[in-house]
Design an enzyme around this catalytic site. Structure first.
Site, PDB file in Angstrom:
ATOM      1  N   HIS A 104     -37.222   2.679 -29.144  1.00 26.23           N
ATOM      2  CA  HIS A 104     -35.764   3.999 -28.790  1.00 26.23           C
ATOM      3  C   HIS A 104     -34.579   2.988 -29.005  1.00 26.23           C
ATOM      4  CE1 HIS A 104     -39.620   5.460 -27.607  1.00 26.23           C
ATOM      5  NE2 HIS A 104     -39.845   4.502 -26.922  1.00 26.23           N
TER       6      HIS A 104
ATOM      7  N   SER B 245     -10.127  -1.858 -45.607  1.00 21.96           N
ATOM      8  CA  SER B 245     -10.096  -0.012 -46.290  1.00 21.96           C
ATOM      9  C   SER B 245      -9.004   0.671 -46.862  1.00 21.96           C
ATOM     10  CB  SER B 245     -10.185   0.573 -45.096  1.00 21.96           C
ATOM     11  OG  SER B 245      -9.383   1.727 -45.109  1.00 21.96           O
TER      12      SER B 245
ATOM     13  N   LYS C 207      -9.665  -2.596 -40.860  1.00 21.82           N
ATOM     14  CA  LYS C 207     -11.696  -2.338 -41.305  1.00 21.82           C
ATOM     15  C   LYS C 207     -11.794  -3.713 -42.093  1.00 21.82           C
ATOM     16  CE  LYS C 207     -13.346   0.391 -40.255  1.00 21.82           C
ATOM     17  NZ  LYS C 207     -13.804   1.272 -40.776  1.00 21.82           N
TER      18      LYS C 207
ATOM     19  N   GLU D 256     -24.478  -0.096 -46.029  1.00 21.61           N
ATOM     20  CA  GLU D 256     -24.643   1.100 -46.234  1.00 21.61           C
ATOM     21  C   GLU D 256     -25.131   1.755 -47.584  1.00 21.61           C
ATOM     22  OE1 GLU D 256     -20.829   2.946 -43.768  1.00 21.61           O
ATOM     23  OE2 GLU D 256     -20.581   0.872 -44.882  1.00 21.61           O
TER      24      GLU D 256
END
Ligand code: ARG
Length: 493
Positions: A182, A303, A309, A316
């Protein structure tokens, strides 16, 4: 990149869809005999599959060569004709390979383009190429050959990723991290166990790809349009020539069967889902909140606006591509649903989904392997998170079980101590130490990593079972490697 179609044919311009003009073009298709006028441009624009099926060129030529040799064996081509047509096929292949092939507006697909060129080059002998054959068995043959080869190549790439996971698992030694259910900290587990878990999922993917190849290893050549032929063609002979395990037994079935495409798409979708789940973990682990992994700069992106970043785009995109892979599977299944026997033109819609899934998963596998290979596991951060005494609750209950306490009571005792610890802000170790049901030796459990080294059940997250497991995984990878080599040996090309 060397795909199954690494020898991808570059010749000819891509065809963008064209607006219909209402003109009826010249009647130069291979099937124009029965028609008075030529096909409308709108029909041609809808019907052409050349922009994507020219990737099947090398496999179509292989199928055609086997067909020509088969026709020669039964005396429908004499030796001179056989040699002429085989030469013309080889030359057409070279032209397609080096980009000098000239496509004509009447070329509907790669199969008609090749036959047209062979007939130009070999004259009357070339006009015999399509004897006893239809595009229906021809297309199915070329696509099966392409698919077999593509899946073997992908199985090899999956195996390479598994090897990276195995090597990293071996190298991290006794490192451990919180195991989650979980997404809540559950029990500490060895990092090697976690990495190996993903490798086992990939193992099923390799198995699925190889099983799919075995099932699709049937040659459709000789099934004709749907009914075979009155000519004495020999499907078993051409099947053997092409390296197929066997020839079809039902011409209606084999010309309309796209199970092999559906199974491939499913195997790739599930592989994509495994990579997506692994990707999701790398996204989480590389966040500041977890800090379990630092990705190498070469496998991270920045970024355009935020200078600080460093983003896990590989992970992803692995996650993102999974949606597309499932979409490709769905698209084919819906195409197949409701098709009567045998060939229907709908079946031309089988190619783009599979070509795309093969391309996309190849991209993901290559980048993902690099990302895993170069990532730094922050094992101190992992250990700190796993050393949370609360994660030891199950192991504490099991200590009580060893003292003869029934598990349900042990669960309740430890649950009570956890509640006490949370409400009174007292360290769990202290409460356990002061509880009469626990032996003195329980203190050992609170030493860093102790829970992991104590766990022994087979297949469990303990150092001993994990050591055994990595040995099994290595054997499994060797076995898969030799299965892949066996399949490779059956491919002609
Ligand atoms: N490009 C077509 C396909 O991929 C070729 C088959 C055409 N066959 C036919 N009977 N019209 O399915």
């Amino acid at each position: 990149m060397t795909g199954a179609d690494g020898q991808d044919f570059a010749g000819g311009a891509d065809r963008a869809p064209q607006a219909p003009t209402g003109d009826h073009g010249p009647a130069a298709t291979l099937w124009h005999g029965r028609f008075e006028g030529g096909p409308d441009e709108a029909l041609m624009a809808l019907s052409v599959s050349l922009p994507f099926d020219r990737r099947l060129a090398a496999w179509d030529i292989r199928g055609s060569m086997a067909h020509v040799r088969g026709l020669a064996r039964i005396g429908l081509l004499d030796q001179t004709e056989e040699a002429r047509v085989l030469d013309a096929l080889a030359r057409t292949g070279t032209e397609l390979g080096d980009g000098s092939f000239r496509f004509e507006p009447s070329d509907e697909d790669i199969h008609t383009a090749i036959e047209r060129r062979v007939t130009e080059l070999a004259g009357d002998a070339g006009a015999k190429l399509h004897t006893g054959r239809s595009r229906n068995d021809q297309v199915a043959t070329a696509f099966r050959l392409w698919t077999k080869e593509s899946l073997v190549e992908l199985a090899e790439l999956v195996l390479e990723l598994q090897s990276v996971l195995l090597n990293r698992a071996k190298a991290v030694g006794e490192a451990y991290l919180p195991g989650y259910t979980h997404l809540q900290r559950a029990q500490p587990v060895p990092l090697a166990h976690h990495l190996a878990a993903h490798a086992w999922a990939l193992n099923r993917d390799v198995d699925r790809l190889l099983e799919a190849i075995a099932r699709m290893d049937v040659s459709p050549l000789g099934a004709g349009a749907l009914a075979g032929s009155s000519l004495p063609i020999d499907p078993a002979g051409t099947a053997m020539d092409l390296g197929f395990a066997r020839a079809f037994t039902n011409s209606l079935d084999v010309t309309s069967d796209r199970d092999f495409v559906a199974e491939s798409l499913f195997a790739l979708a599930l592989l994509g889902i495994h990579l997506s789940r692994m990707g999701e973990e790398f996204v989480l682990w590389s966040s500041q909140e977890f800090g379990f992994v630092t990705l190498d700069d070469a496998f991270s992106t920045g970024s355009s606006m935020m200078p600080q970043k460093k983003n896990p785009d590989v992970a992803e995109l692995a996650r993102g591509k999974a949606g597309r892979l499932v979409g490709n599977l769905t698209s084919l299944l819906v195409t197949l649903k409701g098709l009567p026997l045998a060939y229907n033109r709908d079946l031309q819609e089988d190619k783009e989904p599979l070509l795309d899934s093969v391309d996309q998963i190849r991209l993901v596998l290559l980048a993902f392997r690099g990302m895993v290979e170069t990532a730094t596991f922050e094992t101190e951060t992992m250990a700190r998170a796993a050393d949370d005494p609360m994660s030891l609750a199950t192991d504490l209950a099991e200590v009580l079980v060893e003292q003869g306490v029934p598990f349900r009571q042990a669960h309740s005792v430890v649950g009570g101590l956890v509640r006490d610890s949370l409400t009174r802000g007292i360290d769990l170790a202290e409460l356990v130490g002061g509880h009469p049901a626990f032996p003195d030796s329980v203190a050992f459990l609170f030493a860093p990593g102790a829970a992991v080294s104590r766990r022994r059940s087979p297949g469990g997250a303990g150092l001993v079972p994990v050591g055994e497991q990595l040995g099994l995984l290595e054997t499994e990878l060797d076995r898969a490697g030799s299965r892949i080599r066996t399949v490779r040996a059956t491919l002609r090309g």
